[in-house]
Every structure is written in structure tokens, then in C-alpha cells.
Design a protein around this motif. Structure first.
Motif, PDB file in Angstrom:
ATOM      1  N   TYR A 284       0.590  -1.641   0.148  1.00 55.18           N
ATOM      2  CA  TYR A 284      -0.173  -0.239   0.199  1.00 55.18           C
ATOM      3  C   TYR A 284       1.036   0.781  -0.078  1.00 55.18           C
ATOM      4  O   TYR A 284       2.074   1.568  -0.019  1.00 55.18           O
TER       5      TYR A 284
ATOM      6  N   VAL B 110       0.954   5.602   0.426  1.00 56.05           N
ATOM      7  CA  VAL B 110       0.176   6.512   1.315  1.00 56.05           C
ATOM      8  C   VAL B 110       0.970   8.049   0.303  1.00 56.05           C
ATOM      9  O   VAL B 110       2.128   8.114   1.151  1.00 56.05           O
TER      10      VAL B 110
ATOM     11  N   GLN C 160      -3.466   5.293  -1.348  1.00 56.22           N
ATOM     12  CA  GLN C 160      -4.400   6.084  -0.605  1.00 56.22           C
ATOM     13  C   GLN C 160      -4.307   8.008  -1.215  1.00 56.22           C
ATOM     14  O   GLN C 160      -2.485   8.136  -0.300  1.00 56.22           O
TER      15      GLN C 160
ATOM     16  N   ILE D 242      -4.428  11.838   0.309  1.00 56.27           N
ATOM     17  CA  ILE D 242      -4.606  12.672   1.823  1.00 56.27           C
ATOM     18  C   ILE D 242      -4.515  13.441   1.179  1.00 56.27           C
ATOM     19  O   ILE D 242      -3.654  14.188   0.813  1.00 56.27           O
TER      20      ILE D 242
ATOM     21  N   ILE E  78      -5.219   6.116   8.931  1.00 54.08           N
ATOM     22  CA  ILE E  78      -4.996   5.035   7.417  1.00 54.08           C
ATOM     23  C   ILE E  78      -3.590   3.900   7.755  1.00 54.08           C
ATOM     24  O   ILE E  78      -3.574   3.259   8.023  1.00 54.08           O
TER      25      ILE E  78
END
Length: 386
Positions: free
Chosen positions: A39, A41, A55, A57, A84
């Protein structure tokens, strides 16, 4: 054989036009295809590719990065990053960049006692020193990097050339420094994209000899030096049907039109692939690149390359410089000589270009990702075999 492990990567750059962004996007896609728990971010207000394992933000604050206006300096929500992390519950955290996203990711991992790894994608001390040439700037930069990476289990470098630099400047244990195998998606950059008709839309003659530069138009990339070298070559060249094509920024062409320097701005996707494959050679005098993603893209597209003998790009062209030349940027006479040789010798260009294409064909991004995953797996022992 892969093992079941959950990795969360924090990065300050993902949706930008640079090699780090493209690399992270590529390995994110590979992980998804392999159905691995990887993953990413980040925090940005820019438009990003739609990837299911990424992801994004919204930043609380953003401004332009000093000396790097194409990149945003963002302040993300620590609370959201922490949330997260708790949702994903990673076995290992990877910090890709030492910006605010990376700093917060590092803090979260420390508090939760999650093993940390990182990649030394950009030589920030050298970047700062290039823009502010004072030894104290380089010294402070090295100390900051030493502090930032001191609790990391392992650190990746993008080329063998940077192993010694990270060991000496960052004081990182050499046994835990790993060279991340160079790799790109060769399906995106290859000779099949050659399409000479593309030059009509830019007002460039198809019959001209075209030298290409892709990257930021900045001092640490030595772009001003490249402009000076090109102007000197153009003035001495008998053939005026030649062009320097610059991709990656904005340039006031009125200042350079008489030297046949064309600025195409920022290009992506298939258009960028066509520009690479339809050019004749690649010029890249940067001394701060840890690898040189654009150099790999040029070689994969069949272009001979002329690069600096400092940093990662020199390691790509072969021990005997089969794919081009690596030259000290202070030797302007030799740079001019090699620009002249490549611009005026088509058979030599084709020979170096073919060699470069073969070299990069062996550097598939999948091999790079497998090595990346293996190191993370070995840093966490609570894993199960798939």
C-alpha cells in the motif's frame, strides 16, 4: 516464492513528473497484479493515477518546494496518516522520501515499533549544495539525513555508485545498504513508439537531428550548463538543421530560438514515449541523480546517451560505455566534442542506441520489485509462505 507480508509506503511525491513518482506507480501496479499487500499513502492536491492500493489525503497546507517549484511541499494530517496506518496494520513501513509525509510516517512507525526501511531516491545534500554552494550546507544536509535514517533496518540506493556515498555521508551500516535493481516498464518506453510525424505539431523538421533532454530546467540538473554547451555547439556547427528539445519545464524560447532550442513543456504517457523514440540522442549532465530514470527511458527507446560521470546515470551505460559517454561536467571541451560526434555520426548513434536498448531490456521492473519485496520480507520474521 513470495511471503505474505503487509507493506505501507509513505511518499511525498507520487503524482509528479519525476522518476521517483513513476517508479512508485510502477511497483504499485505490479503489487496489485501479484495480489500482494503493498500500500502507498501520499498527500497532494494534484491529479493522480487511479490505483486501488494507493491512498491520497488532502494536504492541510501546501507551497512550492524551494529550488524545485514543480514539486509541492505539503503538510498532511498526522491524525489521518495514523488512522490509515492502523487500518492497514503493516508489518513493515517503507519511507520513500524525507519530506513531511515521510517524517510523519517515520514518527508513526517509531511509536508503533514497526520496522522501517527506506530508499535514498534523491541526494538532498547534493541538491541543496548545488543551489547554495557552501560546504556548511552539504554538512548540515548530511547530518539531517544521518539523523533521519538512523533507526532504519535497511536502506536502498538506486545504483552502486551511491552505496559508498550513503555509507560515508549518511553513516549508514554498509551491511544494510541494498542496491535496488534498476528497472522500468519497457512496454512504455521502446523503439516501437518511433513516429517522425510527431515533430510537425511542434514545428520541428522531421529531417533535423534532434538532441533530447528530459527533466527539470534547474541548476542541480545542470540544465543551464546544457544550454550553454548547446549554444556553443550550434554556433560552430556547419549543419543548422539541428535542434535541442527540452521536456519537463517552461523556457522563454525567444531567448533561444536562434539556437534551435525548443521547449515542449511537461509531457506524459504515449506522447512522451513518442518523443523519446523519435529523437536521435539524449543529453543529461545532472550530477545529483542517484539513478537516472530518464536515462533508462531514453536508452530503452534506442537513444545513445551523454551523461555526467558523477552519480547513478554513469552506471547504466556499461563498463566500456557501450551505450554512450559519461563525462566530467567540468570538461566542457570534451562534452562539446562528444556532442559533435554523436550529432554528426549516424552509424555511431545507432550502434550506441542499439547497445543501450539491449542493456535496458534486461532491467525489467518486475525483477526490481521482486528484489525490493525480498529485502522487506527478510526484515520481518512474522510471515507466512504463500
Amino acid at each position: 516464492m513470495m511471503k505474505n507480508i503487509r507493506i505501507l509506503l509513505f511518499t511525498d511525491t507520487l503524482c509528479d513528473v519525476n522518476g521517483v513518482s513513476r517508479f512508485i506507480q510502477d511497483i504499485s501496479k505490479l503489487a496489485h497484479q501479484k495480489e500482494l499487500a503493498f500500500y502507498v499513502v501520499t498527500s497532494t492536491a494534484k491529479i493522480c493515477p487511479d490505483l486501488s492500493n494507493v491512498q491520497i489525503i488532502k494536504p492541510l497546507f501546501r507551497t512550492k518546494m524551494p529550488f524545485y517549484p514543480e514539486l509541492d511541499l505539503v503538510l498532511p494530517s498526522y491524525k489521518r496518516l495514523k488512522s490509515i496506518t492502523e487500518e492497514i496494520d503493516p508489518d513493515v513501513v517503507h519511507i520513500s522520501t524525507p519530506g513531511f509525509v515521510g517524517l510523519m510516517g517515520r514518527r508513526i512507525a517509531q511509536k508503533k515499533s514497526i520496522p522501517m526501511l527506506g530508499t535514498y531516491h534523491t541526494d538532498f545534500p547534493a541538491f541543496a549544495y548545488k543551489n547554495m554552494p557552501y560546504k556548511i550546507v552539504k554538512h548540515i544536509g548530511n547530518k539531517v539525513m544521518e539523523y533521519f535514517y538512523r533507526d532504519f533496518k535497511a536502506l536502498f540506493v538506486r545504483s552502486e555508485a551511491y552505496k559508498k556515498i550513503v555509507q560515508e555521508d549518511v553513516k549508514f551500516d554498509p551491511e544494510n545498504i541494498h542496491t535496488l535493481k534498476a528497472g522500468i516498464d519497457t512496454r512504455k518506453f521502446n523503439t516501437s513508439y518511433k513516429e517522425m510525424g510527431i515533430w510537425q505539431m511542434y514545428g520541428i523538421p522531421e529531417t533535423s537531428v534532434k538532441a533530447l533532454y528530459v527533466g527539470r530546467f534547474t541548476k542541480e540538473k545542470n540544465f543551464p550548463l546544457l544550454l550553454e554547451l548547446w549554444k556553443a555547439y550550434y554556433l560552430q556547427s556547419k549543419n543548422k538543421n539541428i535542434y535541442l528539445i527540452a521536456v519537463g519545464g517552461d523556457l522563454d524560447e525567444s531567448l533561444f530560438e536562434r539556437y534551435h532550442i525548443k521547449s515542449l513543456g511537461i509531457k506524459r504517457g504515449e506522447e512522451l514515449s513518442k518523443i523519446y523514440a523519435s529523437s536521435d540522442l539524449f543529453l543529461f549532465p545532472s550530477t545529483t541523480d542517484t539513478l537516472g530514470q530518464v536515462v533508462m527511458e531514453a536508452m530503452s527507446s534506442g537513444l545513445p546517451v551523454l551523461v555526467s560521470d558523477e552519480g547513478g546515470p554513469k552506471t547504466l551505460i556499461g563498463d566500456k560505455q557501450q551505450a554512450g559517454y559519461a563525462i566530467n561536467v567540468n570538461d566542457r571541451i570534451l562534452w562539446l566534442e562528444k556532442i559533435k560526434v554523436l550529432m554528426e555520426n549516424r552509424s555511431l548513434r545507432e550502434k550506441h542506441g542499439e547497445n543501450g536498448h539491449k542493456i535496458i531490456a534486461e532491467m525489467d521492473i518486475a525483477k526490481s520489485f521482486d528484489a525490493f519485496w525480498e529485502v522487506h520480507m527478510n526484515c520481518n520474521h512474522n510471515v507466512t509462505v504463500l
